[in-house]
Write an enzyme that holds these catalytic residues in place. Structure first.
Site, mmCIF file in Angstrom:
data_model
loop_
_atom_site.group_PDB
_atom_site.id
_atom_site.type_symbol
_atom_site.label_atom_id
_atom_site.label_comp_id
_atom_site.label_asym_id
_atom_site.label_seq_id
_atom_site.Cartn_x
_atom_site.Cartn_y
_atom_site.Cartn_z
ATOM 1 N N ASN A 12 0.814 -1.360 0.128
ATOM 2 C CA ASN A 12 -0.144 0.001 -0.194
ATOM 3 C C ASN A 12 1.062 1.219 -0.114
ATOM 4 O OD1 ASN A 12 0.452 0.669 2.792
ATOM 5 N ND2 ASN A 12 -0.371 -1.177 3.126
ATOM 6 N N ARG A 13 0.360 2.579 -0.162
ATOM 7 C CA ARG A 13 1.012 3.630 -0.401
ATOM 8 C C ARG A 13 1.689 4.217 0.979
ATOM 9 N NH1 ARG A 13 -3.497 6.646 -2.637
ATOM 10 N NH2 ARG A 13 -1.869 8.540 -1.921
#
Ligand SMILES: Cc1cc2nc3c(=O)[nH]c(=O)nc-3n(C[C@H](O)[C@H](O)[C@H](O)COP(=O)(O)O)c2cc1C
Length: 384
Positions: free
Chosen positions: A195-196
């Site tokens: 994920n970011r």
């Protein structure tokens, strides 16, 4: 962070004060070197000014009465005696009389000088006045003699300085466990589901907790920023690693789960790299352990548990409130991940602090400020 007057006096150990200056600057402090004429015989004042990144011909007098801490390292028998008797005949001893904050002295002298009745009496006088000492250590002197008189190592002096600079507060001495970053769940030996999350928010929280005097453990999942000094960093690249390391420390006084551990991971990761071909590749995802829920179920009396909710919009806050109850947390920090200007992988954040009795919006600000607001809330909860 702090303005530190660093007195350097005339002993061989003056060269070690160069390393101390470097460490203090690296720690983010403003260092004002006060070098006695005796010390100049060993290391030139210009060296300290350069290491402290100050202009060589600076007038130091305006700084003398506005410092957070006075450190004398090394402190000769001569300067120790002057400090005890209030003699002010050089820039350092003048500063010592003008200074109103804490003072830390790192003596360095021949063992017979340290053991002399005059020095013992001076140390007693300074102790009674609340002056702090670090060292001297036992060891071999520069001239080959063995005994107590060696200046404490710069790293040891740095630890003593950090302790003196910690403001008294509810987090001082508490164990704070913080998680940061986003986990990466392997699909095969080179690919992952991630994920970011950059880890900036968790790292800011760890740094702020350390600044408030907590003993901090940071569970770092692939963080994209430097981890703070003085924090115990444990690398937790996958959600399984993070769960294991978090549960091993579930007795911490404060637990802040700011990381984005994956909610799902590939059910069966290949151990090799899947060769590229033209067929589709279906990866089955299975749920991971709910770390916050497990910690919440185990939460002991007096422990503060903080979770994060990365959600979107008005109803996101409602879901954060439900999460607070479901996960047995004391505080849920809601951040709106639908916005481009805050949250994931962004230097700024804007959050809503959701507690049992209230909801409070913390306006958009750099993550360091958001971290301070979150820990203010944690301190309020600790106070009951
Ligand atoms: C080579 C040499 C090494 C010295 N090392 C020390 C020392 O480690 N500790 C100490 O108290 N004095 C030491 N002295 C004596 C001090 O330099 C002397 O007392 C001087 O007046 C100290 O001045 P200050 O305290 O203003 O810097 C040393 C002198 C010389 C020549």
């Amino acid at each position: 962070m702090a303005r530190i007057l660093l007195g350097v006096t005339g002993g061989i150990a003056a060269y070690k004060a160069c390393e101390l200056t470097r460490l203090l600057v690296k720690d983010g402090h403003e260092v004002v070197p006060l070098v006695t004429p005796g010390a100049e015989r060993f290391v030139r004042a210009e060296t300290f000014h350069a290491l402290a990144r100050r202009p060589p011909a600076e007038d130091v007098y305006p700084h003398l009465t506005r410092a957070d801490l006075l450190v004398v390292a090394p402190c000769t028998a001569n300067t120790l005696a002057k400090l005890a008797h209030g003699i002010a005949d050089n820039v350092l001893t003048e500063a010592a009389l003008a200074h109103r904050g804490p003072t830390l002295v790192a003596p360095a002298m021949n063992p017979r000088m340290w053991a002399h009745a005059a020095t013992r009496a001076n140390v007693e006088t300074l102790n009674a006045r609340g002056i702090h000492f670090v060292g001297p250590d036992e060891g071999e002197m520069a001239e080959g003699e063995w005994g107590v008189g060696r200046m404490a190592e710069p790293a040891e002096i740095l630890v003593a300085i950090r302790e003196l600079l910690i403001p008294p507060g509810p987090l001082r001495g508490k164990h704070v466990l913080v998680s940061a970053g986003g986990t990466r769940e392997p699909i095969d030996s080179v690919r992952y589901v991630g994920n970011r999350s950059s880890g900036r928010m968790g790292v800011a929280l760890a740094a702020e907790a350390r600044r408030r005097g907590a003993n901090v453990t940071l569970l770092a999942a692939n963080v994209a920023v430097d981890t703070p000094e003085g924090v115990d960093v444990v690398l937790t690249p996958t959600s399984e690693d993070m769960a294991r390391e978090a549960f091993a420390r579930s007795d911490a006084d404060v637990v802040v789960m700011a990381a984005a551990p994956a909610d799902y991971r590939p059910a069966a990761a290949r151990t090799d790299k899947r060769p590229k071909d033209t067929s589709t590749w279906t990866v089955e995802l299975e749920p991971t352990t709910d770390i916050l829920l497990t910690l919440g179920e185990q939460r002991r009396d007096g422990q503060v548990l903080v979770g994060f909710a990365a959600d979107a919009g008005e109803t996101g806050v409602e879901r954060a409130r439900a999460k607070l109850v479901r996960k047995h947390a004391n505080l849920i920090v809601f951040n709106d991940v639908s916005r481009d200007d805050v949250g994931f992988d962004n230097p700024d954040n804007e959050v809503v602090l959701v507690t049992a009795g209230a909801e409070r919006t913390v306006a958009r600000a750099p993550k360091a400020e958001i971290a301070a607001a979150i820990l203010d809330e944690v301190e309020r909860i600790l106070h009951g």
